[in-house]
Design a protein around this motif. Structure first.
Motif, PDB file in Angstrom:
ATOM      1  N   TYR A 136       0.809  -1.213   0.000  1.00 44.91           N
ATOM      2  CA  TYR A 136       0.000   0.000   0.000  1.00 44.91           C
ATOM      3  C   TYR A 136       0.848   1.271   0.000  1.00 44.91           C
ATOM      4  O   TYR A 136       0.316   2.364   0.030  1.00 44.91           O
ATOM      5  N   LEU A 137       2.168   1.120  -0.077  1.00 41.13           N
ATOM      6  CA  LEU A 137       3.091   2.258  -0.158  1.00 41.13           C
ATOM      7  C   LEU A 137       3.996   2.104  -1.367  1.00 41.13           C
ATOM      8  O   LEU A 137       4.303   0.989  -1.775  1.00 41.13           O
ATOM      9  N   THR A 138       4.415   3.232  -1.926  1.00 42.44           N
ATOM     10  CA  THR A 138       5.519   3.211  -2.876  1.00 42.44           C
ATOM     11  C   THR A 138       6.578   4.146  -2.328  1.00 42.44           C
ATOM     12  O   THR A 138       6.270   5.165  -1.690  1.00 42.44           O
ATOM     13  N   PHE A 139       7.830   3.793  -2.551  1.00 38.39           N
ATOM     14  CA  PHE A 139       8.928   4.588  -2.035  1.00 38.39           C
ATOM     15  C   PHE A 139       9.953   4.797  -3.135  1.00 38.39           C
ATOM     16  O   PHE A 139      10.546   3.843  -3.635  1.00 38.39           O
ATOM     17  N   ASP A 140      10.120   6.034  -3.535  1.00 34.87           N
ATOM     18  CA  ASP A 140      11.099   6.408  -4.539  1.00 34.87           C
ATOM     19  C   ASP A 140      12.413   6.684  -3.817  1.00 34.87           C
ATOM     20  O   ASP A 140      12.571   7.716  -3.160  1.00 34.87           O
ATOM     21  N   LYS A 141      13.363   5.748  -3.924  1.00 37.50           N
ATOM     22  CA  LYS A 141      14.621   5.870  -3.175  1.00 37.50           C
ATOM     23  C   LYS A 141      15.515   6.978  -3.726  1.00 37.50           C
ATOM     24  O   LYS A 141      16.327   7.531  -2.996  1.00 37.50           O
ATOM     25  N   LYS A 142      15.354   7.305  -4.985  1.00 38.91           N
ATOM     26  CA  LYS A 142      16.187   8.356  -5.572  1.00 38.91           C
ATOM     27  C   LYS A 142      15.761   9.731  -5.063  1.00 38.91           C
ATOM     28  O   LYS A 142      16.586  10.545  -4.653  1.00 38.91           O
ATOM     29  N   ASN A 143      14.463  10.011  -5.094  1.00 37.99           N
ATOM     30  CA  ASN A 143      13.951  11.314  -4.663  1.00 37.99           C
ATOM     31  C   ASN A 143      13.503  11.334  -3.201  1.00 37.99           C
ATOM     32  O   ASN A 143      13.083  12.376  -2.702  1.00 37.99           O
ATOM     33  N   LEU A 144      13.553  10.170  -2.530  1.00 34.72           N
ATOM     34  CA  LEU A 144      13.126  10.025  -1.134  1.00 34.72           C
ATOM     35  C   LEU A 144      11.689  10.513  -0.928  1.00 34.72           C
ATOM     36  O   LEU A 144      11.412  11.354  -0.087  1.00 34.72           O
ATOM     37  N   ILE A 145      10.775   9.953  -1.718  1.00 33.46           N
ATOM     38  CA  ILE A 145       9.358  10.312  -1.623  1.00 33.46           C
ATOM     39  C   ILE A 145       8.548   9.045  -1.357  1.00 33.46           C
ATOM     40  O   ILE A 145       8.680   8.048  -2.069  1.00 33.46           O
ATOM     41  N   ILE A 146       7.716   9.103  -0.335  1.00 34.16           N
ATOM     42  CA  ILE A 146       6.811   8.005   0.011  1.00 34.16           C
ATOM     43  C   ILE A 146       5.420   8.397  -0.470  1.00 34.16           C
ATOM     44  O   ILE A 146       4.962   9.499  -0.184  1.00 34.16           O
ATOM     45  N   ASN A 147       4.765   7.511  -1.200  1.00 38.32           N
ATOM     46  CA  ASN A 147       3.407   7.774  -1.673  1.00 38.32           C
ATOM     47  C   ASN A 147       2.471   6.759  -1.030  1.00 38.32           C
ATOM     48  O   ASN A 147       2.705   5.556  -1.097  1.00 38.32           O
ATOM     49  N   TYR A 148       1.417   7.257  -0.411  1.00 34.97           N
ATOM     50  CA  TYR A 148       0.427   6.412   0.265  1.00 34.97           C
ATOM     51  C   TYR A 148      -0.667   6.093  -0.748  1.00 34.97           C
ATOM     52  O   TYR A 148      -1.493   6.936  -1.075  1.00 34.97           O
ATOM     53  N   LEU A 149      -0.682   4.862  -1.253  1.00 36.63           N
ATOM     54  CA  LEU A 149      -1.561   4.483  -2.348  1.00 36.63           C
ATOM     55  C   LEU A 149      -2.986   4.147  -1.908  1.00 36.63           C
ATOM     56  O   LEU A 149      -3.945   4.553  -2.542  1.00 36.63           O
ATOM     57  N   ARG A 150      -3.110   3.382  -0.823  1.00 38.74           N
ATOM     58  CA  ARG A 150      -4.424   2.922  -0.381  1.00 38.74           C
ATOM     59  C   ARG A 150      -4.326   2.507   1.075  1.00 38.74           C
ATOM     60  O   ARG A 150      -3.243   2.383   1.620  1.00 38.74           O
ATOM     61  N   TYR A 151      -5.500   2.323   1.690  1.00 43.65           N
ATOM     62  CA  TYR A 151      -5.508   1.811   3.051  1.00 43.65           C
ATOM     63  C   TYR A 151      -5.107   0.341   3.028  1.00 43.65           C
ATOM     64  O   TYR A 151      -5.456  -0.386   2.096  1.00 43.65           O
ATOM     65  N   PRO A 152      -4.420  -0.116   4.040  1.00 41.18           N
ATOM     66  CA  PRO A 152      -4.056  -1.534   4.075  1.00 41.18           C
ATOM     67  C   PRO A 152      -5.283  -2.409   4.348  1.00 41.18           C
ATOM     68  O   PRO A 152      -6.193  -2.003   5.059  1.00 41.18           O
ATOM     69  N   SER A 153      -5.285  -3.582   3.761  1.00 39.89           N
ATOM     70  CA  SER A 153      -6.371  -4.522   4.016  1.00 39.89           C
ATOM     71  C   SER A 153      -6.089  -5.248   5.336  1.00 39.89           C
ATOM     72  O   SER A 153      -4.947  -5.301   5.781  1.00 39.89           O
ATOM     73  N   PRO A 154      -7.121  -5.820   5.961  1.00 41.50           N
ATOM     74  CA  PRO A 154      -6.903  -6.506   7.244  1.00 41.50           C
ATOM     75  C   PRO A 154      -5.887  -7.642   7.174  1.00 41.50           C
ATOM     76  O   PRO A 154      -5.244  -7.942   8.160  1.00 41.50           O
ATOM     77  N   GLU A 155      -5.716  -8.256   6.020  1.00 39.23           N
ATOM     78  CA  GLU A 155      -4.735  -9.337   5.891  1.00 39.23           C
ATOM     79  C   GLU A 155      -3.305  -8.820   5.906  1.00 39.23           C
ATOM     80  O   GLU A 155      -2.371  -9.569   6.162  1.00 39.23           O
TER      81      GLU A 155
END
Length: 174
Positions: A136-155
């Motif tokens: 549910y996250l993406t992390f761009d290691k070059k630009n150091l940007i975390i993007n919150y894509l969606r809420y995590p599912s219970p699993e």
């Protein structure tokens, strides 16, 4: 006559109060929350139409300090909390110093002074370790940007926490 200390083999069955309290403490310890913080999150989660237990954990997972930890930038939630409270992060370009800030879906988390942090040895070493980033996250290691894509599912979170016991605990006290 028996010597002292050998009488402790008889264990009592744990009460429902004790079991519920243990589950509540698991959440507090895992997410670095105090009792009052968890209570306030429960009140907000109870107002939602979804399952209260799942909503409570979603809110804990959506905290800024937790997302910084999950991205792999730091090793512990405590260290993530420290960096957030020191003002090292921007959420959508705005400085946020509150570790309990609820990040919304689609928001970006970045360093305030990216150039300075890319030279930081601690950040470099954590970036070299291939930390497992949740889906549910993406992390761009070059630009150091975390993007919150969606809420995590219970699993995807906390399989060892029984949220129904926590909901029962708070419902008795409200």
């Amino acid at each position: 006559m028996t010597s002292p200390g050998i009488h402790g083999d008889k264990r009592r069955r744990e009460s429902t109060y004790g079991i519920q309290n243990k589950e509540k403490r698991k959440i507090c310890l895992r997410y670095g929350l105090r009792e009052k913080n968890l209570y306030n999150l429960f009140i907000k989660a109870k107002k939602e139409k979804e399952n209260t237990g799942n909503t409570l954990i979603k809110m804990c997972e959506s905290r800024l300090d937790n997302l910084v930890f999950r991205s792999g930038l730091v090793n512990t939630r405590g260290f993530a909390r420290l960096w957030v409270s020191q003002g090292h992060f921007l959420v959508n370009g705005k400085k946020v110093k509150s570790p309990s800030y609820q990040v919304e879906i689609g928001q970006n988390i970045s360093f305030r002074k990216k150039e300075k942090m890319t030279e930081n040895q601690f950040v470099k070493s954590n970036l070299e370790q291939n930390a497992k980033i949740p889906p549910y996250l993406t992390f761009d290691k070059k630009n150091l940007i975390i993007n919150y894509l969606r809420y995590p599912s219970p699993e995807e979170y906390s399989k060892d926490i029984d949220t129904s016991l926590v909901v029962e605990w708070y419902n008795r006290r409200i």
